[in-house]
Design a protein around this motif. Structure first.
Motif, PDB file in Angstrom:
ATOM      1  N   LYS A 180       0.745  -1.144  -0.150  1.00 44.78           N
ATOM      2  CA  LYS A 180       0.149  -0.036  -0.005  1.00 44.78           C
ATOM      3  C   LYS A 180       0.972   1.327  -0.136  1.00 44.78           C
ATOM      4  N   GLN A 181       1.873   1.093   0.930  1.00 43.55           N
ATOM      5  CA  GLN A 181       2.893   2.349   0.955  1.00 43.55           C
ATOM      6  C   GLN A 181       3.440   2.547  -0.504  1.00 43.55           C
ATOM      7  N   THR A 200       2.661   1.646  -3.449  1.00 39.72           N
ATOM      8  CA  THR A 200       1.703   2.146  -4.453  1.00 39.72           C
ATOM      9  C   THR A 200       1.486   3.609  -4.065  1.00 39.72           C
ATOM     10  N   GLU A 201       0.909   3.965  -3.100  1.00 47.86           N
ATOM     11  CA  GLU A 201       0.443   5.574  -2.787  1.00 47.86           C
ATOM     12  C   GLU A 201       1.606   6.183  -3.142  1.00 47.86           C
ATOM     13  N   LYS A 202       2.876   5.767  -2.820  1.00 48.53           N
ATOM     14  CA  LYS A 202       4.203   6.801  -3.089  1.00 48.53           C
ATOM     15  C   LYS A 202       4.159   7.103  -4.554  1.00 48.53           C
ATOM     16  N   LYS A 224       1.978   6.915  -6.838  1.00 47.40           N
ATOM     17  CA  LYS A 224       0.914   7.787  -7.387  1.00 47.40           C
ATOM     18  C   LYS A 224       1.092   9.161  -7.435  1.00 47.40           C
ATOM     19  N   LYS A 225       2.019   9.535  -6.201  1.00 43.88           N
ATOM     20  CA  LYS A 225       2.143  10.993  -6.091  1.00 43.88           C
ATOM     21  C   LYS A 225       3.129  11.695  -7.126  1.00 43.88           C
TER      22      LYS A 225
END
Length: 120
Positions: free
Chosen positions: A112-113, A115-117, A119-120
Motif C-alpha cells: 500500500k505504501q 503504491t501510494e508513493k 501515485k504522487k
C-alpha cells in the motif's frame, strides 16, 4: 563477503534443509501478500520489488532477518516489540516460530505504501 547468489532459489539452496524450509515459507508468505511483486537479489539478499523495494529477508546463524524498511518497522512497532530490531530490520530467532501472519500484514502495508508513493 561471499559472492551474491544470482537468484532467490540459489540463495536458499546454500542453507541447511531446516533453514531452507523456513526461507521458502517466508518467500511464499510474501508472494501471497504481494502477488504482483517480483523477486530479485539486492544487497546480496532476497528482495521483493513492487514500485520500489518492498521487503528483503535473509538467513543468519541464529535468526532470520526481515527488512520492511523503517516505515514497516514503525507501523508495527507494538507487534514487533518482542524481537530484536534495527532501524529498518527485525530479527526472528531460529528457535522460535516465525510470525507469518505478522509478515503478511507488514508486506500488505508496504505494498500500500509503495503504491501510494508512486501515485504522487
Amino acid at each position: 563477503m561471499k559472492n551474491a547468489a544470482p537468484d532467490i532459489d540459489t540463495y536458499i539452496a546454500e542453507f541447511p534443509e531446516d533453514i531452507q524450509a523456513r526461507l521458502q515459507e517466508i518467500r511464499a508468505t510474501i508472494h501471497k501478500a504481494a502477488p504482483e511483486a517480483t523477486e530479485a537479489i539486492k544487497y546480496a539478499i532476497p528482495t521483493f520489488v513492487l514500485k520500489g523495494n518492498l521487503v528483503h529477508f535473509a538467513a543468519f546463524k541464529n535468526h532470520i532477518g526481515f527488512y520492511p524498511a523503517p516505515t514497516g518497522i514503525k507501523a508495527f512497532e507494538k507487534e514487533l516489540s518482542a524481537y530484536k530490531q534495527g532501524k529498518g530490520s527485525v530479527q526472528f530467532p531460529l528457535d522460535e516460530p516465525i510470525p507469518f501472519a505478522l509478515i503478511t500484514r507488514i508486506v500488505e502495508y508496504r505494498v500500500k505504501q509503495n503504491t501510494e508513493k508512486k501515485k504522487k
